[in-house]
Design an enzyme around this catalytic site. Structure first.
Site: not given
Length: 860
Positions: A273, A277, A308, A330
């Site tokens: 998905g 970074n 993210e 996560e």
């Protein structure tokens, strides 16, 4: 390739020996355009300088590199024999000094599998686009490194790129004479370094924040996509959610965003998905919508953006030591993505989607034979790759939601704040988090952790109600059960809701609620004694804990007749999820679940829930309905979908959702004729805009039923000669009901590696058609003969796609189950990750057979 794996023991030994001071990575990407030299893989030059220290001078270690060839290796000024030290995946280093400088000059290969440096050629205009994707361990495909999360270091990247290109990385960069030089990063792990390069369409904005102490933070924002998607790119909405998220995390984390700029790249043929970074987040470009989509799609994108962003703190700033504690990033990002979205954006119903969608993923994963604790036992990188699963993400996030109910919101957030400040730019394990939570909450986190983080399996909670002759509750208890394979009973903080119909319109509303700590096999809810007898008892009302909800007989009877009358959308979503769980467990006939969908889904107000119901209904008729009733079930679904499509408000998202569902279940001549008419413009449904994406849905339905041949599919591609159109075309071609078509699709995926990852995925999706069981039956035997070779020869991503996607799940018979068992018995020594995938597929098949038996019994 043998040797690509890395074990936890090797990583621990290397971490004990080394500390890394910094990397300088020089990449020459000019070879990405133009013709290649020779027949080998297209390559680029990668020169890496690593400065590191060793605690034991004279010791030996290795550096990771997966590359076709190495030009030179120099350690502390001495040239090493590349043929002797490089085996294709590692470079052996002997005689280390206390302080070392290693220079590796290599030819690395561009990827077509979405791993490493992925190269994509846009069929629309011939432009080349590059991006990197490394998690868990593919940075070594681009530059030499110590590929494990606990050997963090700062990085300096320089990239030579083709003329006219722009290059992005984690830090800010400027071009000078065709070479992009990037500022040094903070200490980060290898797997979150990044390069994005090409003629991308790029939009900019900025975020500003003034803190209470008067300091000002300015973050340059950027968003990019392929030029061909620029006309569809709603960057303003991406930036809106980004700014709302940055505000939320600054409000609650008390740690300013630490990585400078914030670019977000939407890239082609992406396996995931998105990826966190720092300073250069990458997303799959399907989050740029080429046609009309529902609010659920925008909500999903917002959730991923915020997921993210949460990683900038949970994962990038503070990183797990090894993949055992993958959940430390996560699970938190999955929870914080929804938490921040609900509180900071327009998507205030995000917990409904979480309850109905994300937790369904977790419940399935937690009942597989491969289930594992949230804190997992990750022996090596292959284990790590497979543990990006429903346990690590959705169950972990669900457990954190329970933790917030257990310790309190402020104690949880204060624990996070202390965790960041104490461990910034470092690596942590489970105990590091538990210690701060104990400080802030005063709770015994060790006991909580053993129950929730260190044991596997899902509990079921069932209400037991006794009432008096005058219609009042004499006792309401919650019974907790666990599977024999995972017998742990856990402490649950739950809300128990009582529902009944009101007098006016018959709406089913909550009239009483009590929170209680369920602990042990049976817990009495004293607070509800004496309340008027309910028509529905909803255990885990408000979705505070992670469990399978069950119903007493009276509640289940009420749902069969009045499910659509529940006014609260979260309560309704929880009931739908519980009914689906009963169906999957073989406790409710599939035809009964389908009947509930046909009766009540048209009244569903939450579009995400409606889309999930369509997915479940399709699964029910495909996998869980008795074979002799499948055709009838499919016919009923198609009739119901068309009815709701015609009744839906013109131009509404409900209308669009029912149109897509109708296309997925249409098979009768009249239905296919309607789809053809909608494509050709000879038929019309008021308000339904048949845009390009919807056209492909209709073409796929016609192709899979033999009503659209190659010429029709190619004509549609001519209308949409884009990367997206090519994926749709490949899927439609493979979906045609022809033995020759299936043979060609099989050969393209299993016998060849010519297709990119995105086209492998599309071909597999087309190959597996529920109505074509007889056509694909011969491939069951071939599957078991091929998978070990495929696993050995192909990248792990493609191996996973093939092993999962081509398992003969549609050959749902005892014979297929026996063949699976025979393969597992004969291949006890095969790669554990491969065996895990086959075991999971076997479990799904066995579950389907049990559910089919339940459904068949209902038809007697």
């Amino acid at each position: 390739m043998p040797g690509e794996n890395l074990s936890r023991d090797e990583a621990r030994e290397r971490a004990g020996l080394l500390s890394v001071d910094g990397y300088e990575v020089q990449l020459d990407l000019r070879s990405a355009v133009g013709e290649t030299d020779g027949e080998g893989p297209r390559t680029f030059r990668s020169v890496t300088t690593i400065r590191f220290r060793a605690t034991e001078p004279g010791a030996a270690t290795f550096v990771d590199l997966i590359a076709p060839s190495v030009n030179a290796v120099t350690l502390n000024g001495e040239d090493l024999d590349t043929a002797a030290v490089f085996d294709g995946t590692r470079i052996a280093l002997d005689g280390l000094a206390a302080e070392n400088e290693l220079v590796v000059d290599a030819q690395c290969a561009y990827s077509r599998t979405g791993e490493g440096m992925h190269r994509f050629v846009d069929p629309e205009d011939g432009e080349v686009y590059l991006y990197t994707q490394y998690e868990p361990a593919d940075a070594r495909r681009v530059y030499a490194n110590f590929e494990q999360p606990d050997l963090k270091a700062p990085y300096r990247f320089s990239v030579q790129a083709p003329e006219g290109w722009t290059v992005w990385s984690n830090g800010t960069g400027e071009p000078a004479d065709g070479v992009w030089q990037f500022a040094e990063t903070k200490p980060i792990s290898t797997y979150i370094t990044a390069i994005v390069a090409g003629p991308y369409h790029y939009v900019t904005d900025s975020y500003e924040r003034v803190f209470e102490n008067g300091t000002k933070l300015e973050i340059p924002l950027g968003a990019m996509c392929r030029k061909g998607l620029a006309k569809h790119f709603d960057a303003d909405d991406v930036f809106l959610v980004t700014k709302q998220g940055l505000d939320f995390f600054h409000d609650h984390f008390d740690y300013p965003y630490p990585f400078g700029k914030y670019d977000q790249a939407f890239v082609p043929e992406y396996n995931l998905g998105a990826m966190e970074n720092p300073g250069c987040v990458t997303f799959r470009e399907e989050f740029i919508f080429r046609g009309k989509v529902t609010q659920a799609s925008y909500e999903r994108r917002a959730n991923v953006i915020l997921h993210e962003m949460a990683h900038m703190w949970f994962g990038d700033l503070v990183t797990m030591q090894w993949w055992d504690d993958l959940w430390l990033k996560e699970s938190f990002a999955d929870f914080m993505g929804t938490f921040s979205m609900v509180e900071a954006t327009r998507f205030t119903n995000g917990w409904i989607t979480f309850a109905n969608n994300r937790k369904a993923w977790a419940y399935r994963a937690d009942q597989l034979p491969s289930t594992h604790p949230v804190t997992a036992d990750i022996r090596d990188l292959e284990d790590a790759k497979l543990n990006f699963d429903g346990i690590t993400y959705a169950k972990g996030a669900s457990v954190l939601k329970q933790l917030v109910a257990y310790v309190g919101r402020e104690a949880f957030l204060e624990g996070a704040r202390r965790y960041f400040k104490r461990n910034a730019y470092g690596n942590t394990q489970l105990g590091d988090l538990l210690s701060v939570l104990e400080e802030t909450s005063g709770r015994d986190m060790a006991t909580w952790s053993r129950a929730w983080l260190q044991t596997a399996g899902v509990n079921s909670l069932t209400p037991q109600v006794t009432t008096s002759a005058d219609g009042h509750i004499t006792e309401l208890a919650v019974v907790q059960e666990a599977a024999e394979s995972h017998p742990t009973l856990r402490p649950h903080r739950v809300a128990v809701g009582l529902y009944r119909r009101d007098g006016a319109g018959g709406a089913l509303v909550r009239y009483a609620r009590a929170e209680v700590d369920v602990d042990g096999p049976r817990t009495v809810v004293d607070e509800l004694a004496g309340a008027e007898a309910p028509e529905l008892v909803l255990v885990n009302d408000d979705d505070l804990t992670y469990c399978k909800i069950r119903f007493d007989e009276n509640s289940l009877a009420t749902l069969r007749e009045h499910l659509g009358d529940i006014t609260d959308p979260l309560a309704r979503a929880l009931c739908w999820s519980a009914l689906w769980s009963l169906t999957r467990d073989g406790l409710m006939p599939a035809r009964d679940f389908i009947g509930l969908v046909l009766r009540f889904a048209g009244r569903e107000s939450d579009i995400g829930v409606l889309q999930m119901l369509h997915t479940w209904a399709n699964s029910a008729v495909t996998h869980y309905a008795a074979p002799e009733w499948r055709a009838e079930g499919s016919r009923r679904l198609a009739e119901g979908a068309l009815r709701e499509l015609r009744f839906a408000e013109p131009a509404s998202q409900n209308q669009l959702t029912w149109a897509r569902f109708f296309a997925s279940v249409a098979s009768a001549d009249a239905d296919l004729q309607l789809l053809r008419g909608l494509l050709e413009g000879t038929s019309k449904i008021d308000g339904l805009d048949v845009d390009q994406e919807l056209r492909w849905s209709f073409v796929n339905a016609l192709a899979s039923t033999g009503e659209a041949d190659e010429s029709v599919i190619d004509a549609e591609l001519a209308r949409d000669d884009t990367a997206s159109g090519k994926r749709h075309q490949v899927r439609c071609l493979a979906a045609r009901p022809s033995a020759a078509v299936k043979a060609q699709a099989w050969a393209q995926v299993v016998e060849s590696d010519a297709l990119s990852n995105a086209l492998v995925e599309a071909t597999i999706a087309g190959f597996q058609q529920p109505a074509q069981r007889e056509l694909t039956a011969p491939y069951a035997e071939r599957y078991f003969a091929a998978i070990e070779r495929v696993w050995a020869e192909r990248s792990i991503q493609i191996g996973m796609d093939v092993v999962k996607g081509l398992f003969p799940s549609l050959q749902d018979s005892q014979g297929t189950l026996d063949a699976t068992d025979a393969w597992l018995t004969a291949h006890e020594g095969s790669a554990p990750a491969l065996r895990r995938l086959v075991l999971e597929a076997r479990d799904d098949l066995a579950r389907a057979l049990r559910a089919q038996a339940c459904d068949a019994a209902a038809g007697i």
